[in-house]
Motif scaffolding. Sequence first.
Motif, PDB file in Angstrom:
ATOM      1  N   TYR A   9      73.596  38.636  15.899  1.00  0.00           N
ATOM      2  CA  TYR A   9      73.463  39.251  17.228  1.00  0.00           C
ATOM      3  C   TYR A   9      71.981  39.381  17.566  1.00  0.00           C
ATOM      4  O   TYR A   9      71.206  40.008  16.825  1.00  0.00           O
ATOM      5  N   THR A  10      71.601  38.773  18.677  1.00  0.00           N
ATOM      6  CA  THR A  10      70.218  38.909  19.148  1.00  0.00           C
ATOM      7  C   THR A  10      70.188  38.962  20.671  1.00  0.00           C
ATOM      8  O   THR A  10      71.030  38.345  21.326  1.00  0.00           O
ATOM      9  N   THR A  11      69.246  39.701  21.204  1.00  0.00           N
ATOM     10  CA  THR A  11      69.077  39.717  22.659  1.00  0.00           C
ATOM     11  C   THR A  11      67.970  38.737  23.069  1.00  0.00           C
ATOM     12  O   THR A  11      67.633  38.635  24.234  1.00  0.00           O
ATOM     13  N   HIS A  51      60.718  43.700  19.967  1.00  0.00           N
ATOM     14  CA  HIS A  51      61.731  44.238  20.881  1.00  0.00           C
ATOM     15  C   HIS A  51      61.403  45.572  21.551  1.00  0.00           C
ATOM     16  O   HIS A  51      61.934  45.868  22.622  1.00  0.00           O
ATOM     17  N   ASN A  67      60.705  43.782  14.291  1.00  0.00           N
ATOM     18  CA  ASN A  67      61.601  44.234  15.356  1.00  0.00           C
ATOM     19  C   ASN A  67      60.885  45.159  16.335  1.00  0.00           C
ATOM     20  O   ASN A  67      61.048  45.023  17.551  1.00  0.00           O
ATOM     21  N   ARG A  92      64.940  33.655  17.938  1.00  0.00           N
ATOM     22  CA  ARG A  92      65.369  34.758  17.068  1.00  0.00           C
ATOM     23  C   ARG A  92      66.768  34.420  16.578  1.00  0.00           C
ATOM     24  O   ARG A  92      67.597  33.920  17.356  1.00  0.00           O
ATOM     25  N   SER A  93      67.065  34.746  15.331  1.00  0.00           N
ATOM     26  CA  SER A  93      68.388  34.360  14.828  1.00  0.00           C
ATOM     27  C   SER A  93      69.348  35.544  14.730  1.00  0.00           C
ATOM     28  O   SER A  93      70.523  35.371  14.417  1.00  0.00           O
ATOM     29  N   GLY A  94      68.843  36.745  14.958  1.00  0.00           N
ATOM     30  CA  GLY A  94      69.731  37.902  14.893  1.00  0.00           C
ATOM     31  C   GLY A  94      70.083  38.314  13.474  1.00  0.00           C
ATOM     32  O   GLY A  94      71.118  38.915  13.218  1.00  0.00           O
ATOM     33  N   MET A  95      69.190  37.982  12.533  1.00  0.00           N
ATOM     34  CA  MET A  95      69.494  38.261  11.124  1.00  0.00           C
ATOM     35  C   MET A  95      68.632  39.366  10.518  1.00  0.00           C
ATOM     36  O   MET A  95      68.730  39.654   9.323  1.00  0.00           O
ATOM     37  N   GLY A  96      67.787  39.990  11.344  1.00  0.00           N
ATOM     38  CA  GLY A  96      66.862  40.988  10.807  1.00  0.00           C
ATOM     39  C   GLY A  96      67.544  42.127  10.070  1.00  0.00           C
ATOM     40  O   GLY A  96      67.202  42.436   8.921  1.00  0.00           O
ATOM     41  N   PHE A  97      68.531  42.741  10.717  1.00  0.00           N
ATOM     42  CA  PHE A  97      69.200  43.876  10.066  1.00  0.00           C
ATOM     43  C   PHE A  97      69.998  43.440   8.839  1.00  0.00           C
ATOM     44  O   PHE A  97      70.062  44.161   7.843  1.00  0.00           O
ATOM     45  N   ASP A 114      59.577  53.598  16.334  1.00  0.00           N
ATOM     46  CA  ASP A 114      58.820  53.282  17.545  1.00  0.00           C
ATOM     47  C   ASP A 114      59.292  54.189  18.671  1.00  0.00           C
ATOM     48  O   ASP A 114      60.279  54.912  18.529  1.00  0.00           O
TER      49      ASP A 114
END
Length: 153
Positions: A98-100, A56, A52, A106-111, A82
């Motif tokens: 949720y992803t920007t 990002h 991330n 990107r699938s928005g699954m990191g968190f 960061d």
Amino acid sequence: MKLKNFMEVEFLADSINESFARICVATFCLPLNPSIEEISDIKTAVSEAVTNAVVHAYPNGQGVVKLRVELDGSDVVISVSDNGVGIKNFNKAREPFYTTKPDQERSGMGFSVMETFMDNVGLFKNGEKGVKVVMRKTCRSAVLQEGTYAGRR
Ligand SMILES: Nc1ncnc2c1ncn2[C@@H]1O[C@H](COP(=O)(O)OP(=O)(O)OP(=O)(O)O)[C@@H](O)[C@H]1O
Ligand SMILES: [Mg+2]
């Protein structure tokens, strides 16, 4: 004896350092004697947090990622921070899917992944605008061996 230790390292926010960060954390956690599953969970969560920051945080150039790992008894506390552009809405960012950056696969699954594999995930502002992710996990296998950590005399 209760294990207490910490380390900090800084590196360029570049994808080449994602595997370095993973291996660094895994190696540092070894005195806890974590199970294969625990160490794999920790590596996965670290990967997501560092990725991330790489993907990002610094859209307009280069920047630094700071990684801190603390061993506290049978707990591992990892923070990835960061000094990048930051996140406007923490709650939204944490929502699954949720992803920007949908255009960049990107699938928005990191968190969500971090939350699945760690016991607790906190999201904070770092300084003026940056992001700090703090993740905690208790290594159950370490609890079983309290007082007899490998390599500890
Ligand atoms: N360090 C960061 N700096 C700035 N924005 C971030 C940072 N970390 C996450 N974000 C924002 O939060 C959103 C959600 O992050 P999350 O990791 O869940 O999904 P993703 O990175 O977009 O996709 P995936 O992790 O599945 O590849 C990102 O799309 C981005 O807008
Ligand atoms: Mg992500």
